[in-house]
Design an enzyme around this catalytic site. Structure first.
Site, mmCIF file in Angstrom:
data_model
loop_
_atom_site.group_PDB
_atom_site.id
_atom_site.type_symbol
_atom_site.label_atom_id
_atom_site.label_comp_id
_atom_site.label_asym_id
_atom_site.label_seq_id
_atom_site.Cartn_x
_atom_site.Cartn_y
_atom_site.Cartn_z
ATOM 1 N N HIS A 113 -3.451 8.734 -2.600
ATOM 2 C CA HIS A 113 -4.431 7.690 -2.860
ATOM 3 C C HIS A 113 -3.821 6.483 -3.565
ATOM 4 O O HIS A 113 -3.988 5.347 -3.146
ATOM 5 C CB HIS A 113 -5.574 8.272 -3.689
ATOM 6 N N HIS A 118 -2.527 0.182 7.687
ATOM 7 C CA HIS A 118 -3.677 0.466 6.838
ATOM 8 C C HIS A 118 -4.697 1.224 7.678
ATOM 9 O O HIS A 118 -4.855 0.955 8.867
ATOM 10 C CB HIS A 118 -4.286 -0.844 6.316
ATOM 11 N N ASP A 151 0.625 -3.172 -0.623
ATOM 12 C CA ASP A 151 1.779 -2.541 -1.266
ATOM 13 C C ASP A 151 3.038 -3.384 -1.099
ATOM 14 O O ASP A 151 3.934 -3.365 -1.945
ATOM 15 C CB ASP A 151 2.044 -1.154 -0.653
#
Lengths: 373, 373
Positions: free
Chosen positions: A218, A257, A310
């Site tokens: 997560h 994603h 990220d």
């Protein structure tokens, strides 16, 4: 006992929400109907908190109240500080989870659900203080008292470093906090919602959310992006490096994603703030990221693999002197706003979360005495 | 975004399990296929833990290992003890949640999921020590070190009181722990499972479960049963008292269960242990419970309203000098076995728990500058 099994509850609707809306197809993110681009440009993190908790943009007097509350409640009890000192070598998320849980013991009536919003504001106010104090102890230094003259983001950097940050640094962190403040239902938010659905107090609910965010499935993979950029070694190597990874069928961190089928709408804002920070020493680093991005987009964009946050957030944090091992705690510092909003939304129309499991073990087994096993 | 909304996930199957099986129609409860009556009669709590974690009755050598581990890991770190002293006035569940979370900081590698079972045994071993130490501080007394000569239940009573319990007292608590060790998927177990589904460490997962159990919709209503029996005032008043409640359409605590359509199969075991305890001073009390039970069964049994364990467990704890405000913590002390078993079961075939919510808020709202709101 019929019915399908919903592993991971994939696709199962657990309720209605007026908070985060992720439009994966068009690459758009909304908080309470306002597009993230407007929020990043016009609001502070404090105003974003007010928006999420109340689902309306605050008027000036209400914004003042929220800002004042977040400012006045920053200090943590001495006993919590002692715990953070004792946990100096623990992971930041283990320390944060413990400290937030402990705050219940310093509330005269932690179970008063009518004051849930106020209690949650107190938690949001204290999370940066907890994270900064723990890091100071980890580094063998004394914590720095919060400065009531500074905003939420600037004060965190001040407590972390012991000196006030530059304006652009504070703005960059404020932007990061806003960008990660809410993202609809996800595992940590869901853990918080499940917990509060028993009418457990909000300290327990946020503690559960922190616990779930700590899990590597997560909390994100910013640390591996930092390692990747180091591994690539410079913009000129990017094309060959990416080609090598693709040939070896290896995953490239910072891309892809579950929901967004185009570039994550938050990326451009991270990139803009990175560019605005003083970054002589990061020029090569940033050029490497962009070269990797171009190479991956060219190769995989057609397959729906685009940059995610990220790719940028770890670099932003690094430029703010926030070490990579803190990335999940930074995520928590932002997302506690969204957790709080979902907790309040659950309380508005609560039903205890109690799914079923199908029993697949044996039945009516005969007891075998210990001596005969 | 189509599909039905499953409020509270009612009836939704989230997975398969070989742990607790509740047969509500016939009033039977099984752990890993063994009926609860056999477990209460033949196993200790320690053996029940071994059964739940491994889904098989342990052979002697394995049982020895589990017992030894639970015995050797009872002591809590001095820093955790200090926290419990600092939280002396907090609710037992807030203190327990904080202390279990903090244990992660005393594990060299809390995230090592290959050793999850071993870490969970360590948590199970320490929960009684945490609860007893907190209660001692609450009462202004020093905690009592665990006694390695005593079993899990007897040692808890020893730590709580400072003197070893009688044999029947230890057996009664051991029975209560076994009876509450597991009950299939429920909100606290689910909170633990959601948390570990992100591969969060087991300290975080158990912390989430404790957080959810604290909520009044989940943790039981034994305290209100104690108040009820006091209110009735004696067995001769029971019939009139019950009739009055029914006439006023008020709920009677200790009766009715979401799943069991007959008497909860655990009730008879609670009652048997209550009867075996020295109970001169409780004769009238117990007679009152039975008179209330008879009156309610006569009036409501036909409607499927039968006794649940709340009717008896509070009395059992009271007879063991465990104050009513501890009832939820006693529940946690037992159920940590079931939580641990479900956490391990989730890890065997994990998928992150990520349901959806339907967005029902406005879309594309126009940003209004602060001065124009």
């Amino acid at each position: 006992m019929g019915g399908d099994i919903h592993k991971g509850l994939e696709g199962v609707l657990v309720g209605e929400s007026g908070l985060g809306k992720v439009d994966g197809e068009n690459g758009a993110l909304y908080y309470c109907g306002y597009i993230i681009d407007d929020i990043v440009e016009h609001a502070s993190y404090e105003e974003t908190v007010a928006l999420l908790l109340d689902k309306e943009l605050p008027e000036q007097t209400e914004l003042d109240r929220v800002e004042e509350t977040l400012r006045e409640r920053r200090s943590i009890p001495a006993e919590v500080d002692t715990v953070l000192e004792g946990m100096a070598d623990a992971q930041p998320m283990d320390a944060l989870r413990t400290a937030v849980s402990m705050l219940a013991g310093h509330d005269d009536d932690p179970d008063d659900m009518d004051r849930a919003r106020d209690k949650l504001l107190g938690i949001i106010a204290k999370v940066p203080t907890i994270i900064a104090a723990h890091e100071r102890y980890n580094q063998g230094e004394e914590p720095v008292e919060p400065d009531p003259e500074l905003g939420h983001a600037a004060n965190f950097l001040y407590m972390l470093r012991g000196k006030a940050p530059g304006e652009r640094e504070a703005e960059a962190l404020d932007a990061a906090l806003k960008l990660y403040a809410e993202h609809g239902m996800n595992a940590s938010t869901f853990a918080g919602v499940v917990t509060v659905s028993t009418l457990a107090n909000v300290y327990g609910a946020v503690t559960s959310a922190i616990a779930a965010l700590q899990g590597p499935l997560h909390g994100g993979a910013t640390e591996t992006v930092i390692e990747m950029i180091e591994d690539v070694g410079g913009p000129d190597n990017a094309e060959d490096w990416v080609a090598g990874k693709l040939e070896a069928h290896e995953k490239i961190p910072g891309f892809g994603h579950r929901v967004y089928q185009v570039t994550d709408p938050r990326c451009q804002h991270f990139k803009a703030h990175i560019d605005r920070l003083p970054h002589e020493e990061y020029d090569e680093w940033i050029a490497t990221i962009e070269a990797v991005r171009e190479a991956v987009e060219e190769a995989l964009g057609g397959k729906g693999i685009w940059p995610n946050t990220d790719l940028y957030s770890g670099t932003l944090y690094t430029m703010l002197d926030i070490p990579p091992r803190f990335d999940t705690a930074m995520f928590a510092m932002a997302r506690v706003a969204g957790w709080s909003a979902h907790i309040l939304e659950q309380l508005e129309d609560n039903r205890i979360m109690r799914p079923r499991v199908r029993y697949v073990g044996e039945l009516d087994r005969e007891w075998v005495p210990l001596t005969e096993r």
